[in-house]
Design a protein around this motif. Structure first.
Motif, PDB file in Angstrom:
ATOM      1  N   ASP A 137      51.142 -84.113  68.749  1.00 13.59           N
ATOM      2  CA  ASP A 137      50.393 -85.319  68.058  1.00 13.59           C
ATOM      3  C   ASP A 137      50.243 -86.242  69.783  1.00 13.59           C
ATOM      4  N   LEU A 138      49.772 -87.423  68.886  1.00 15.36           N
ATOM      5  CA  LEU A 138      50.012 -88.485  70.188  1.00 15.36           C
ATOM      6  C   LEU A 138      50.733 -88.755  69.788  1.00 15.36           C
ATOM      7  N   PRO A 139      50.822 -89.951  71.071  1.00 13.80           N
ATOM      8  CA  PRO A 139      52.490 -90.388  71.279  1.00 13.80           C
ATOM      9  C   PRO A 139      53.050 -91.165  70.616  1.00 13.80           C
ATOM     10  N   GLU A 140      51.997 -92.494  69.564  1.00 16.79           N
ATOM     11  CA  GLU A 140      52.471 -92.970  68.545  1.00 16.79           C
ATOM     12  C   GLU A 140      53.097 -91.794  67.373  1.00 16.79           C
ATOM     13  N   LEU A 141      53.095 -90.977  67.193  1.00 13.82           N
ATOM     14  CA  LEU A 141      53.389 -90.324  65.864  1.00 13.82           C
ATOM     15  C   LEU A 141      54.299 -89.550  65.754  1.00 13.82           C
ATOM     16  N   LEU A 142      55.294 -89.865  67.799  1.00 11.66           N
ATOM     17  CA  LEU A 142      56.286 -88.250  68.282  1.00 11.66           C
ATOM     18  C   LEU A 142      57.862 -89.097  67.719  1.00 11.66           C
ATOM     19  N   GLY A 143      57.861 -90.297  67.320  1.00  5.47           N
ATOM     20  CA  GLY A 143      58.778 -90.548  66.453  1.00  5.47           C
ATOM     21  C   GLY A 143      58.889 -90.458  64.952  1.00  5.47           C
ATOM     22  N   ASN A 144      58.326 -90.029  64.901  1.00 11.10           N
ATOM     23  CA  ASN A 144      58.844 -89.675  62.871  1.00 11.10           C
ATOM     24  C   ASN A 144      58.494 -88.619  62.707  1.00 11.10           C
ATOM     25  N   LEU A 145      57.661 -87.621  63.786  1.00  9.37           N
ATOM     26  CA  LEU A 145      57.503 -85.868  63.430  1.00  9.37           C
ATOM     27  C   LEU A 145      58.681 -85.442  64.230  1.00  9.37           C
ATOM     28  N   GLN A 146      59.254 -86.200  65.199  1.00 11.93           N
ATOM     29  CA  GLN A 146      60.343 -85.980  65.493  1.00 11.93           C
ATOM     30  C   GLN A 146      61.140 -86.169  64.456  1.00 11.93           C
ATOM     31  N   TYR A 147      62.207 -86.832  63.436  1.00  8.81           N
ATOM     32  CA  TYR A 147      62.753 -87.293  63.051  1.00  8.81           C
ATOM     33  C   TYR A 147      62.482 -86.207  61.958  1.00  8.81           C
ATOM     34  N   ASN A 148      61.699 -85.978  61.274  1.00  5.82           N
ATOM     35  CA  ASN A 148      61.092 -84.812  60.128  1.00  5.82           C
ATOM     36  C   ASN A 148      61.457 -83.305  60.660  1.00  5.82           C
ATOM     37  N   ILE A 149      61.123 -83.751  61.591  1.00  6.49           N
ATOM     38  CA  ILE A 149      61.277 -82.308  62.383  1.00  6.49           C
ATOM     39  C   ILE A 149      62.678 -81.647  62.466  1.00  6.49           C
TER      40      ILE A 149
END
Ligand SMILES: C[S@@+](CC[C@H](N)C(=O)[O-])C[C@H]1O[C@@H](n2cnc3c(N)ncnc32)[C@H](O)[C@@H]1O
Length: 293
Positions: free
Chosen positions: A167-179
């Motif tokens: 995804d876009l860079p600003e989404l990666l923190g939450n994406l990584q956390y959920n994953i």
């Protein structure tokens, strides 16, 4: 089981997480007595900014199809019942989803498109879970574009795939956390999270020579954003002759819907399922003019 039960469950959830939005809209409306809008109007306005699943439940337009197709209603109710929205309002909002025998907890944010789970994601998860024979994910190389909160990538990982969620860079923190939270010690292959801004630095970050994806997954990536051409370029860049694209499209505006015609210029497109009450279609696509075709 009664078909209305899952819907009732979801409606009761509305009074939980989203009561704040609706209540504050009422209070706001009450300030100018002459201009107070009706309840439906308030819901319509607030739901523009609130949860996409709830938007569907409250919007009579979105439900038009319910009357048209009983089977659609049944499957959609079953898909939506996989989501549990807690009734407790806390500082961070989360939702729980049930797929592949796991409870998947997704943390959301309300400030951008990619930070909530969209109905298309549920449709794709349900499809992956219920079509494992035909679309076996075990040890497959899978990339998800516009992964948002990561639900689809998590389900593909739980099904045994080797997943790259992007995804876009600003989404990666939450994406990584959920994953991480939902796949650690539960998956054969630990999924990767990577930036992929459509059309940007594709040759550098995803060189064609090393792209070897069996599947490209995409849920609700076509809407009113200015990168539709870049999105098409990205699909084309990631796709090899044998790659299968599983793409769930939510139909909203005519302009965006024309994307399907553009897409058909490069890919053979097959409609696999349709959910009229959600205005959603699930497509399978492969590159046009394949040697093996
Ligand atoms: C409507 S959301 C769908 C999210 C998720 N797939 C789902 O269905 O819940 C669209 C997603 O596309 C991503 N997106 C939008 N424009 C993008 C771009 N130019 N490059 C990469 N991702 C983009 C957003 O960040 C967001 O995660």
């Amino acid at each position: 089981m009664s078909e209305v039960q899952p819907l009732l469950k979801q409606l009761s959830c509305l009074s939980g997480l989203y009561w704040v939005t609706v209540t504050s809209a009422f209070l706001h409306a009450g300030r100018g007595k002459n201009q107070s809008p009706g309840f439906q109007e308030i819901i319509k306005k607030t739901s523009l900014y609130s949860h996409p699943l709830i938007h569907h439940l409250m919007d009579p337009e979105a439900q038009k199809g319910d009357r048209e197709d009983d089977n659609d209603k049944k499957v959609v109710a079953e898909i939506m019942a996989r989501c549990f929205i807690p009734t407790l309002v806390t500082a961070t909002s989360w939702e729980e989803f049930h797929f592949v025998g796991h409870e998947i907890r997704i943390t959301e944010a309300m400030d951008c498109y990619g930070a909530v789970v969209w109905p298309s994601a549920l449709v794709l998860c349900y499809f992956l879970e219920t079509n494992v024979k035909q679309y076996n994910m075990i040890d497959k190389n899978v990339i998800e574009i516009g992964a948002g909160t990561g639900l689809v990538s998590i389900v593909a990982s739980l099904l045994g795939a080797h997943v790259t969620a992007t995804d876009l860079p600003e989404l990666l923190g939450n994406l990584q956390y959920n994953i991480s939270r939902n796949t650690k010690m539960k998956c054969k292959h630990l999924p990767q999270v990577k930036e992929l801004s459509w059309g940007i630095a594709l040759d550098k970050n995803f060189p064609r020579s090393s792209n070897n994806f069996d599947y490209i997954l995409a849920a609700d990536v076509v809407y009113a954003h200015p990168f539709l051409e870049e999105l098409l370029i990205t699909f084309d860049h990631l796709c090899k002759e044998t790659t299968i694209i599983l793409w769930v499209m939510k139909f909203r505006l005519e302009k965006e819907n024309k994307f399907v015609d553009r897409f058909k210029e490069l890919f053979d497109l097959e409609e696999i399922s349709s959910f009229p009450s959600l205005n959603i279609k699930l497509y399978k696509a492969m590159k046009k003019n394949r040697r093996s075709a």
